[in-house]
Design a protein around this motif. Structure first.
Motif, PDB file in Angstrom:
ATOM      1  N   GLU A  17      30.439  83.568-104.528  1.00  0.00           N
ATOM      2  CA  GLU A  17      31.067  83.087-105.768  1.00  0.00           C
ATOM      3  C   GLU A  17      31.942  81.856-105.538  1.00  0.00           C
ATOM      4  OE1 GLU A  17      33.201  86.369-107.726  1.00  0.00           O
ATOM      5  OE2 GLU A  17      31.927  87.711-106.567  1.00  0.00           O
ATOM      6  N   LEU A  19      33.387  78.058-104.963  1.00  0.00           N
ATOM      7  CA  LEU A  19      33.260  76.897-105.858  1.00  0.00           C
ATOM      8  C   LEU A  19      32.170  75.943-105.400  1.00  0.00           C
ATOM      9  CD1 LEU A  19      37.066  76.056-106.160  1.00  0.00           C
ATOM     10  CD2 LEU A  19      35.608  77.055-107.940  1.00  0.00           C
ATOM     11  N   HIS A  59      39.514  88.986-102.087  1.00  0.00           N
ATOM     12  CA  HIS A  59      39.593  88.571-103.490  1.00  0.00           C
ATOM     13  C   HIS A  59      39.475  87.049-103.641  1.00  0.00           C
ATOM     14  CE1 HIS A  59      43.499  88.377-101.630  1.00  0.00           C
ATOM     15  NE2 HIS A  59      43.993  87.685-102.642  1.00  0.00           N
ATOM     16  N   CYS A  60      39.369  86.322-102.536  1.00  0.00           N
ATOM     17  CA  CYS A  60      39.323  84.849-102.580  1.00  0.00           C
ATOM     18  C   CYS A  60      37.987  84.369-102.017  1.00  0.00           C
ATOM     19  CB  CYS A  60      40.456  84.255-101.759  1.00  0.00           C
ATOM     20  SG  CYS A  60      42.087  84.701-102.329  1.00  0.00           S
ATOM     21  N   PRO A  85      43.178  75.823-108.755  1.00  0.00           N
ATOM     22  CA  PRO A  85      44.161  76.917-108.873  1.00  0.00           C
ATOM     23  C   PRO A  85      43.653  78.246-108.315  1.00  0.00           C
ATOM     24  CG  PRO A  85      44.003  75.682-110.925  1.00  0.00           C
ATOM     25  CD  PRO A  85      42.924  75.138-110.029  1.00  0.00           C
ATOM     26  N   GLN A  86      42.339  78.502-108.460  1.00  0.00           N
ATOM     27  CA  GLN A  86      41.837  79.807-108.006  1.00  0.00           C
ATOM     28  C   GLN A  86      41.895  79.936-106.480  1.00  0.00           C
ATOM     29  OE1 GLN A  86      40.306  77.172-109.442  1.00  0.00           O
ATOM     30  NE2 GLN A  86      38.216  77.777-109.970  1.00  0.00           N
ATOM     31  N   ARG A  87      42.182  78.830-105.755  1.00  0.00           N
ATOM     32  CA  ARG A  87      42.288  78.938-104.304  1.00  0.00           C
ATOM     33  C   ARG A  87      43.740  79.153-103.845  1.00  0.00           C
ATOM     34  NH1 ARG A  87      38.822  75.337-100.497  1.00  0.00           N
ATOM     35  NH2 ARG A  87      39.664  76.992 -99.180  1.00  0.00           N
ATOM     36  N   ARG A  88      44.680  79.088-104.752  1.00  0.00           N
ATOM     37  CA  ARG A  88      46.098  79.201-104.327  1.00  0.00           C
ATOM     38  C   ARG A  88      46.463  80.576-103.756  1.00  0.00           C
ATOM     39  NH1 ARG A  88      47.981  75.376-109.266  1.00  0.00           N
ATOM     40  NH2 ARG A  88      46.831  73.571-108.470  1.00  0.00           N
TER      41      ARG A  88
END
Ligand SMILES: CN(C)C(=N)NCCC[C@H](N)C(=O)O
Length: 256
Positions: A17, A19, A59-60, A85-88
């Protein structure tokens, strides 16, 4: 003898999933990705690095690309603030390990954004890619942090490519391997060797004459050998499907 610490992070079970920005999404084989990561870690160990693992972050999806979470320069760890942001949520795990390694820790703060893949250190110069993930405030904060280590930070404009290190990296002699159509090469101070395959501009000097690069860059491996270096070739096909390359999968901390 160890050359230093190599930070790595095993792939998340949600790797597929991850990027994708500049390429079409294609299916990722998680079992193969895990084997490739094992071989990547073995290549680092074989080259004299002490592999240290950041705790996996299931979860990442992109957490295996640990390079994007920290920039290390002479005992200083600059914890990044990834542009996506989803990688923070990847950040705390990396911060824990660099603190345990005894590095001084500083941070890129909002509204700054910076991805480690946008940072290329060559001798005393630090190039920072200005594309989709790193903003001007991030460059300014990095410049201020690295001034304490006597470094000069130079921004480099990127074209259709994810990160600076997707477009240019350095050989052990400081010369650069690049695909000139992907970035503004006028900002670069070192001599540039043009490669003719995209994965060819992604190399990691492992110490002495060893140069890590991907199996998808056979002509560049031949060039590297012809220049008198020793190519260390790893297959990272499953990570390339997510715009990853050999640099993104580790952070080398020499002398640590
Ligand atoms: C030098 N490169 C390319 C990196 N350091 N990171 C790659 C991150 C890829 C991930 N799917 C993403 O889009 O964030």
């Amino acid at each position: 003898m160890t050359r230093g610490i190599a930070l790595v992070r095993r792939p998340s079970g949600r790797l597929a999933e991850g990027l994708v920005t500049h390429i079409e999404r294609s299916d990722v084989d998680l079992a193969l990705a895990r084997r490739q990561h094992e071989a990547y870690r073995a290549a680092l160990t074989e080259a004299g690095w002490q592999v240290r693992e950041v705790a996996p972050a299931d979860h990442c999806p992109d957490s295996v690309f640990v390079e994007d979470t920290v920039v290390v320069c002479e005992g200083l760890a600059v914890i990044t603030r990834p542009g996506a942001p989803q990688r923070r949520p990847e950040i705390p795990g990396t911060e824990k390990v660099v603190r345990e390694a005894g590095l001084e820790v500083v941070r890129i703060e909002a509204p700054g954004t910076l991805d480690g893949g946008d940072v290329l250190q060559v001798d005393g110069t630090v190039y920072v890619g200005r594309g989709g993930r790193t903003n001007g405030e991030g460059v300014t904060q990095l410049r201020n942090h690295l001034a304490t280590r006597g470094r000069t930070v130079i921004p480099v404009a990127l074209r259709e490519v994810l990160h600076l290190k997707s477009a240019v990296t350095a050989l052990p002699d400081g010369t650069l391997l690049a695909l000139p159509e992907l970035l503004d090469t006028t900002a670069l101070r070192q001599p540039v060797r043009t490669v003719d395959e995209e994965a060819g501009c992604h190399v990691v000097p492992l110490g002495d004459d060893l140069v890590l690069l991907a199996a998808s860059a056979p002509r560049t491996a031949a060039l590297v050998a012809d220049l008198g270096f020793t190519p260390v070739v790893v297959d990272i096909s499953e990570y390339e499907k997510l715009e990853g390359c050999v640099t993104c999968l580790s952070v080398l901390i020499p002398g640590a």
